[in-house]
Scaffold this motif. Structure first.
Motif, PDB file in Angstrom:
ATOM      1  N   GLU A  36       0.831  -1.217   0.000  1.00  0.00           N
ATOM      2  CA  GLU A  36       0.000   0.000   0.000  1.00  0.00           C
ATOM      3  C   GLU A  36       0.861   1.261   0.000  1.00  0.00           C
ATOM      4  O   GLU A  36       0.599   2.212  -0.750  1.00  0.00           O
ATOM      5  N   SER A  87       2.394   1.690  -3.425  1.00  0.00           N
ATOM      6  CA  SER A  87       1.461   2.230  -4.421  1.00  0.00           C
ATOM      7  C   SER A  87       1.293   3.740  -4.270  1.00  0.00           C
ATOM      8  O   SER A  87       1.248   4.481  -5.262  1.00  0.00           O
ATOM      9  N   LYS A  88       1.257   4.231  -3.017  1.00  0.00           N
ATOM     10  CA  LYS A  88       1.173   5.676  -2.802  1.00  0.00           C
ATOM     11  C   LYS A  88       2.432   6.380  -3.295  1.00  0.00           C
ATOM     12  O   LYS A  88       2.361   7.442  -3.924  1.00  0.00           O
TER      13      LYS A  88
END
Length: 308
Positions: free
Chosen positions: A245, A248-249
């Protein structure tokens, strides 16, 4: 006219000063070892919200120096605001047992805790300290606050009672020949509770020998068995999800940075992002971290299946 009569007249008819009597000095210090400090703090934190007490083991070097090597707890009746010993024979038996093990230090005072309300002596503490000073005039009372003590700072203080003769004649309880005893300013709560009226504070310093320094260095040191421990599959999956996560950011931030470079130019984009997080660098670190953790988990499970 002799010197004593002159001093009597200058002092307004007060008592004569005997030069052979040792007068307490502001240069007096109490040296507490790392072992004693850790044991006192651990004992005080274990007793929260009640007060705890124990005895100090050490020796009195001279009129200016007291050393505390070790401490031990003792039976007591305690509440959140007071503590009293319930076994007066315990101290003598404990010191005798310590002498059998080669610990020849004497009892030089006592310590107790004040959870969350600072370092000072209550009326009960003053009565307890009087009993210790009847046995040894150089005995001290150490007060420690386990709640206000945080990492890197220990709220602790040492006290001794002011003689009644000095209180009646309103004389200074100690002679001032050094600023050592005035380095730490007293708190308002302690002044309201009788500091410098019924008892005075003694400066404390901490000292570690070579063995204690090695002990403290190895206190939180990981052993060789730490490298053989494997996390559970659920923990690894949660870490992987969190890492993906964040990756991805960071990828979205890096894509936005590339778009800004194509529109505004590389130099202008660098000036705009000065002092900000570099998504490209952090993305590479996250990828390396993810690969290392998964490789270590796989190799650990393979070794566990072969060895066990």
């Amino acid at each position: 006219m002799d010197i004593q009569n002159i001093m009597q007249q200058l002092g307004g008819g007060g008592q004569a000063v005997n030069p052979e009597v040792s007068i307490p000095d502001t240069a007096e210090q109490v040296t507490i070892s790392a072992l004693a400090l850790i044991k006192m703090l651990k004992h005080a934190r274990a007793g929260i919200p009640f007060e705890v007490m124990g005895l100090l083991l050490g020796d009195i070097v001279d009129d200016y120096h007291i050393r505390v090597y070790d401490v031990f707890s003792m039976p007591q009746t305690a509440s959140s605001v007071s503590v009293e010993s319930v076994d007066p024979i315990f101290q003598q038996k404990m010191v005798e047992l310590l002498n059998l093990t080669g610990r020849m230090e004497n009892c030089i005072g006592w310590y107790h805790s004040h959870p969350s309300y600072g370092c000072w002596l209550s009326s009960v503490d003053i009565n307890t300290q009087q009993s210790y000073e009847q046995l040894n005039k150089k005995s001290i009372a150490v007060v420690i606050d386990p709640i206000q003590s945080v990492r890197g700072k220990v709220v602790i203080d040492a006290f001794r009672l002011i003689p009644q003769s000095a209180m009646l004649t309103q004389q200074e309880p100690r002679q001032t020949t050094s600023n050592t005893g005035h380095l730490q300013k007293p708190g308002l709560e302690a002044l309201l509770r009788g500091l410098n009226r019924y008892y005075y504070s003694i400066n404390i310093k901490f000292k570690c020998n070579d063995l204690e320094q090695k002990m403290l260095q190895n206190l939180y040191k990981n052993s060789w068995a730490e490298g053989l421990k494997c996390n559970s599959a659920s923990e690894n999956s949660q870490k992987n999800e969190f890492c993906v996560e964040s990756m991805s950011k960071l990828a979205l931030e890096y894509q936005k940075l590339i778009e800004d470079e194509s529109k505004k130019g590389e130099q202008e984009t660098k000036i705009k992002n000065t002092g900000k997080k570099d998504p490209k660098k952090h993305l590479g670190l996250k990828v390396d971290e993810l690969l290392d953790e998964n490789l270590n988990a796989i190799l650990g499970r393979m070794m566990a299946t072969k060895a066990f």
